[in-house]
Structure formats: C-alpha cells, structure tokens
Scaffold this motif. Structure first.
Motif: not given
Ligand code: SF4
Length: 343
Positions: A247-248, A288, A290-291, A294, A296-298, A301, A306, A319-321
C-alpha cells in the motif's frame, strides 16, 4: 488442524457523536474506527501501526472492554465479549499497559500496593500477596526492595516495568500494549521491548502491540496491521509487510523510518515522503481515504473505496492499483513455455 484465534475482531467500528446547539443534538460523528477485522493466535505478537488519529488506541480500548463498539464484534477464545464493559472474568484474562506509566500509577501508593491492586480485586489469597509482588518485580527485572518505594522515586522505564508487573499479576492470556514505550528515551524503549519479548517467550503470552514506531514493531511483532483513518490499509506478516509493502501509505511510512547503513537505505521503498496532515476522522474523504495524500491517486480513488486485494499468503492491502495489477495478471495470456514450466 489450524488453531482457533485467541482474539478475533470482526467489522469493529466506533463512532463518537459530535453534539452542538442549545439542546446538544447530534450534529456529526467522529468516525474513529471503521470496519476493522483481524485475528491473533495464541502466543502471537500482533502490531497495529499508524499515525496519531488512526484509531489504534480506540481499537485497544474496545478490545479490553473500556469502550463498547458502535458495530462489529470482539471474540475472545471463541466467546463474544463485545458488550462486556468491565466484565470481571474477562478483565482477568486481558490486561492493558498504557502509554504513560507516570499517570497509570497512583502517586500515594507504594509500588507493592500498586502491583497488588489486581491481585486483591481478583481475590488472590492475602497471605501470598507479598511473595507474589516480589516474584512479579523479579520478572520485570526490578530489585525486590522497590516494593516499598513510591512512583516519584522511579525513572520512567522503571515505572513502566512496574506497570508491566501489575498487568502480569493475575496471569492474563492477552496483554494489550498501548504505545508502552512512546513516553521513554530511545535506549530505554529498546530495553522494555527486550523485556516484553523475553516474557512473551517465557510465559507464552499473546500481545496486541499498538505503536506509531515502525522500527520497534519490526523487531517485536510477528504480524502487523497498518491503520489509516480508522481502517486497515494493509495487513500481513512483519517480513512481508516490511519487505514488500504493497500500500502506498505503508511504503511512505517505511520510507520515513531512519536507517543506519547504505544497505538498509537501498532496501527502502522509493516513494515521496508523506505530505500534509491526516484528515479529521469527522471528515473522512470519499473513496480511498488516503487519496488526499497519495502520490499515485487517480480518478477511481476519489470515488470508490478499495476492497482488500490479496498480494501474498496472509498479506493483503486496499488499493485500486493492486486491483488493476491483479486483473491485468489474470488476463495476460500464458505462453506454452510458461504453462509447461508450471503444469
Ligand atoms: Fe493511492 Fe488510489 Fe491506492 Fe488509495 S487506492 S492508496 S489513493 S492509488
């Protein structure tokens, strides 16, 4: 046969109402803990880590029965103890060590009197209490003559040893350690963790260790859960979570742990340091949580929370990634060569 967990927490949730106006009506809620599940087997040291405001201490208080959960359950040795606020039998089996040993010891009581409190409460034979107190002081490596001293005569580390002795007094099966070393100097912290690790091995104790200090967690726990805004972001064995954080947020926390050698630095995840403050649990971001921090947020998120994705045996993260990576891996065609290599 797989042994049943000693402690099983399922869907645990705690919301504190925010009241306002003349008649103090409910105007919102602090969503301190949200749908948290984990299990601890007998003899295991499970760590819960996260920044201040992540809900760690609220979980600890629900586990020991100081707070009643808003939703979810706490099972101990197969029995539902979720509503047992102050249950006498449960208190004998589950003890807690608090963060500040100074305020958890009564300044007007001698050390012997403080350590004897749970013994008296649980009807330990009066004639044997002095011997038991001496034995407990020995277990936490304090001289027996400390029994007649008062808390102000002891250092912070010595007071925390007394608090541990008091927690051990009635032979609990689970000890919840709520930031037990955060009020102590770094050199003393290591000694207290060594003591706890020794006691765990010697007495077969089970610990729930709450801390924001990942270095201590790495050395002490067999499995860990990483909390963000009252929700588990990642959980797994200490080796997996620290060796391959998925997780980021976990990656950023581990990336911020100080290292002492170039080899350790090379193993650290390369992710930008965390920026900004953790949002208030009364205004948890949509999607999410954490967005807002984060790197890496897209788009998804910001909309969708997630679910857990399994990233290894007993290792999962939200995490969606990871969901995307799993989906891509499942659709990549397997070549005949790969197929023959893994029949
Ligand atoms: Fe980051 Fe999106 Fe993963 Fe949340 S779901 S940790 S915002 S990449």
């Amino acid at each position: 046969m797989i042994e049943a967990p000693l402690l099983e927490v399922s869907g645990l949730t705690k919301h504190f109402p925010i009241r306002g106006g003349i008649i103090q009506q409910r105007v919102g809620a602090v969503r301190a803990v949200n749908d948290v599940s984990f299990a601890i087997r007998k003899g295991e040291v499970f760590g819960l880590a996260g920044e201040s405001g992540s809900g760690k201490s609220t979980i600890a208080r629900m586990v020991v029965g100081l707070y009643r959960p808003t939703a979810g359950t706490v099972h101990f040795d197969g029995s539902d103890v979720s509503g047992l606020i102050g249950g006498r039998d449960y208190r004998k089996q589950v003890q807690m060590v608090f963060q500040n040993p100074g305020s958890s010891l009564n300044p007007r009581r001698t050390i012997a009197q403080s350590v004897a409190v749970p013994l008296i409460f649980h009807d330990y034979p009066k004639a044997k209490i002095a011997d038991r107190v001496a034995e407990l002081l020995e277990m936490v490596e304090l001289p027996r003559n400390f029994a007649i001293r008062y808390p102000h005569e002891l250092s912070g580390g010595q007071k925390q040893r007394v608090a541990i002795a008091r927690a051990l007094a009635v032979e609990p099966r689970l000890i919840v350690l709520d930031e037990p070393t955060s009020a102590l100097d770094v050199s003393v912290q290591a000694k207290i963790i060594d003591l706890l690790a020794g006691l765990a091995g010697e007495l077969g104790l089970t610990f729930l260790f709450i801390s924001h200090d990942l270095s201590l967690m790495r050395n002490f726990c067999s499995r860990v859960g990483i909390l963000y805004l009252g929700r588990l972001a990642e959980t797994g064995s200490t080796i997996d979570v620290f060796g391959s954080p998925a997780h980021p947020y976990t990656q950023a926390l581990i990336g911020a742990v100080p290292v002492v050698s170039d080899e350790e630095a090379a193993l650290k995840p390369s992710i930008p340091a965390l920026s900004g403050e953790i949002p208030s649990p009364s205004r948890i971001p949509k999607g999410c949580s954490f967005h807002t921090r984060c790197p890496f947020a897209f788009e998804p998120c910001r909309q969708i929370d997630p679910e857990f994705t399994i990233v290894g045996q007993g290792h999962e993260a939200r995490c969606h990634l990871l969901e995307e990576r799993t989906a891509t891996a499942a659709t990549v065609p397997v070549s005949p060569v790969e197929r023959s290599a893994h029949p």
